[in-house]
Design an enzyme around this catalytic site. Structure first.
Site, PDB file in Angstrom:
ATOM      1  N   LEU A  70       0.730  -1.055  -0.284  1.00 32.64           N
ATOM      2  CA  LEU A  70       0.099  -0.110  -0.082  1.00 32.64           C
ATOM      3  C   LEU A  70       0.677   1.333   0.013  1.00 32.64           C
ATOM      4  O   LEU A  70       1.603   1.410   1.090  1.00 32.64           O
ATOM      5  CB  LEU A  70      -0.899   0.112   1.155  1.00 32.64           C
ATOM      6  CG  LEU A  70      -1.774   1.098   1.380  1.00 32.64           C
ATOM      7  CD1 LEU A  70      -2.963   1.442   0.425  1.00 32.64           C
ATOM      8  CD2 LEU A  70      -2.420   1.306   2.838  1.00 32.64           C
ATOM      9  N   ASP A  71       0.589   2.073  -1.014  1.00 33.51           N
ATOM     10  CA  ASP A  71       1.357   3.438  -0.986  1.00 33.51           C
ATOM     11  C   ASP A  71       2.745   3.271  -0.995  1.00 33.51           C
ATOM     12  O   ASP A  71       3.380   4.181  -0.886  1.00 33.51           O
ATOM     13  CB  ASP A  71       0.830   4.339   0.356  1.00 33.51           C
ATOM     14  CG  ASP A  71      -0.433   4.680   0.259  1.00 33.51           C
ATOM     15  OD1 ASP A  71      -1.312   4.440  -0.697  1.00 33.51           O
ATOM     16  OD2 ASP A  71      -1.013   5.029   1.141  1.00 33.51           O
TER      17      ASP A  71
END
EC number: 3.5.1.10
Lengths: 278, 278, 278, 278
Positions: A222-223
């Site tokens: 994520l990210d």
């Protein structure tokens, strides 16, 4: 017969690659309009992007280039054609709106197939531009159930890239695995970084003087996928956290549009968890 | 035998250039660490900068590359060696000081042979760094007389580039013609532009919100030579013209150091009145 | 009798503060050259910085201002006098060098009392500027032992601010407590943030596109004190981690000089873990 | 009774202004949420912007403030109410589109009364947002004839500001004189400046490395009115003049939106040919 192509090649580095590739171009009597290479000396990887013009059979060129480079090489001969994108959004309109305006203006090198959202609030904006808006609510659904519905909808479109224009849901690795290297996300970023809820409030409380945005490819992590573009905007003590959020939105839309433009121009190679941007 | 070189080639564009050049590299069993080409399609000009490693006879490589490209081509095979610069200054220390510190730090890829100034005020600063300071006053001299003295002094040094670090005298075309493409200047620049005396005062009176600096090669046309680097710094109504000048000095020193670094890294081609910066 | 002062006041917010303060200025027949106020509405705190001119007894003004505001208020009437700083450094010269040059240039509104370093390598640079260099090696010493020696040295100087110009040692809370709100540090910063050894290598491996620097006051909480100034510099895939470090040094020196300038101009209030920068 | 106001005062500077103004605020039992003053010492002009809260009669406050300051002073007590704007455009959609999106998003602190254009091409975009689009062709008309039609149309609307969002016609002094200090324009700007046809082509031929945009109030002196905001965007040798134009459009829309936002927030004073931006 094609007349113009972007040729993208990446492979393990070895001596003679440029020679062998340019020999193919030469044999095809192609002009090289621009050409950039980069060698990651640590990873022994070679990256090349050429724009060639002439008159050529696209498939033959692809085949002969493939024969000229190591067997594991990625060789892409991309002839002019508008790319297609789908956009996932939730409720914020700044990033989406900038893309819609650029699209309406003819500036975006892509067609927008659809905007899919887990809220209804952006329907009006999207439909003003005669672009299909698909509302897939997530309420009461398990993450996997909702993603299954989104995936089913996505199957209706032939698209090159999926743009998360402030899509406020976390994607599962399973979802992401359907579109490796094809999902582009924008998120705020700060110096220092803030984790947890309401990072703008944290940034406000920390008294940061700049607020940033990062556009990146989405991976399982994520990210944390390969960064395409980043920028910052100055803030000061007169900004409360909502002002910071507003400033953040401005830099987010600029960075996402810049990143999308680079990707649509086939200027971005993914290299492990990094990008090469030519 | 050399082990590493920057190869810079520019010539009229024609098909097969990359192929023929890379064939020479291939025949010499060279690795291409990085490579950038650019074709100015309007002017039909080709520019290429490669960094190659291997084991090679520098002169032979130069000769064989020359044979591979059109006869009018400029072919430079630059093997590692510190470049030499001379600096001309007058009385302001910001641009000069930044170069001196970078030099002291080992960060500048050049030796400073001498600082020549038409005022004495910078002697102390320069000599603190054990760099020869030569004072050539201009008072009471015709421009040509003064330049003749400067030229005589310059003849004592073997230098690659001359840096005008806020040298406040206008050079005659005759002077400039001795060092084509080798004189780098920094000057303030504004939006809009201001001509005449004290541009900072004019900028202040105009209420500009940014102040810029432009580093460029010097040609006959004063302040109008090929631009190497530019940047700006924000100002506001609280800046009086001296504050603007101070802000201007900061951006000048940054831009000059950046431009000098690019030039010393052989990253800059002069192309008519423009530059190609790889 | 003073003729000019910077007046800085911060206290709990209440109605009538500006009125009561400006009444004192009025009664003293002072001109207000500039004036900025800010109210943190969440924290109910009032901040004001005025530049006043006239003819006045500094102590009386201070006393009467103090009487006009809540008892807990900080009231500072600062009449023109060069501030004094000491600099702590280790071995990197970029941040230190920029301050030295600005000092030599008369641009820095402060005298440099001494540079204290735990390595000897910067002695030559510092002494070129006729500034005392004090070498206090840390080898073989406990942190507290070394700090005791530094503190003993610091006691010799009357200084307003201590600048950590890439001082590569962690200060103990005990050391910091001697100089609350008076120690300024510069450190690199990244989006995302990287903790642990060699952040530049981590940033390189993460493929960041910008590198930042943060100047802040030092508190017990390492690298987490109130931020004074921040900026970034763009990087790209062609930067290896040493290039990133070099780019980082450029932005560090710019940001530290900017922050120091703000502090020396008495433009910075510390407000909890934030700053108000007028 | 109002509860919140922005108070803007500008007048000749004299001693006691802040005291007398803040006394009025005090007598009205107002809280000062923020306050900024600036004195142009050369021109002896005083500028002040306060945000006050409390419970007050707006007209009485205006009257009492007026009584407290020199007779020639401009005193504005602005209570919250959405401002109204009209937009003039021609055929380019980037600047207009950004304003439309911000308006749709609720981010713009203004209502758009109408978009008036001398071409029909933007009708579709504007009407998608349910905003009146008025087409007033200029073909075959004298400048004054066309302006008379535009003026007649403008009379239908009560608007605070007129935004020229790439309106490609030169306004006569007579037209401008109807709306002093109320017309905001955006135009490209370059270092150096280029006059005459197709500045982007000139900028391309000059090889500039940055392209700028300037938002300013329109006065008789074309493109020379008080500057509100400026910014630049980097370009390089790979940009042909159309790419430069595209980059220019991006910075134009950002700068115009920023300037418009400042104006709508009543943060901008016009001071001769300059602005004070609080």
């Amino acid at each position: 017969m094609a007349e113009r192509a972007r040729v993208l090649i990446d492979c393990n580095d070895e001596r003679g690659l440029v020679y062998r590739i340019s020999k193919v171009f030469y044999d095809y009597e192609l002009n090289i309009d621009s050409n950039r290479e980069f060698v990651d000396k640590e990873a022994h990887k070679f990256f090349m992007r050429s724009v060639v013009t002439g008159e050529f059979d696209e498939k033959a060129l692809q085949r002969d280039l493939k024969a000229a480079v190591p067997p594991e090489a990625n060789v892409r001969v991309i002839t002019p054609s508008r790319k297609k994108i789908v956009i996932l959004a939730t409720k914020e309109s700044h990033a989406l709106g900038d893309i819609l305006i650029r699209h309406a203006d003819g500036e975006l090198e892509a067609d927008i197939e659809a905007v899919i959202a887990n809220r209804e609030v952006l329907r009006d904006l999207v439909e003003r531009f005669d672009i299909p808006f698909v509302y897939i609510p997530a309420d009461g659904l398990e993450r996997e159930e909702h993603e299954a519905k989104v995936l089913a909808e996505l199957e209706k479109y032939a698209f090159d890239y999926m743009v998360l224009a402030k899509y406020m849901r976390i994607l599962t690795p399973s979802f992401v695995s359907h579109y490796p290297g094809r999902i582009i996300n924008i998120h705020h970023s700060f110096l220092p970084a803030f984790v947890g809820a309401n990072p703008y409030k944290q940034a406000y409380e920390r008294g940061v003087k700049i607020i940033g945005a990062t556009a990146h490819f989405v991976t399982d992590d994520l990210d944390e996928g390969p960064i395409i573009a980043q920028d910052v905007i100055p803030v000061n003590h007169r900004f409360d956290w909502k002002d910071m959020q507003r400033a953040g939105r401005d830099v987010e839309k600029i960075v996402l549009s810049r990143a999308l433009n680079l990707v649509l121009n086939d200027r971005v190679f993914i290299h492990g968890n990094k990008t090469i941007v030519f």
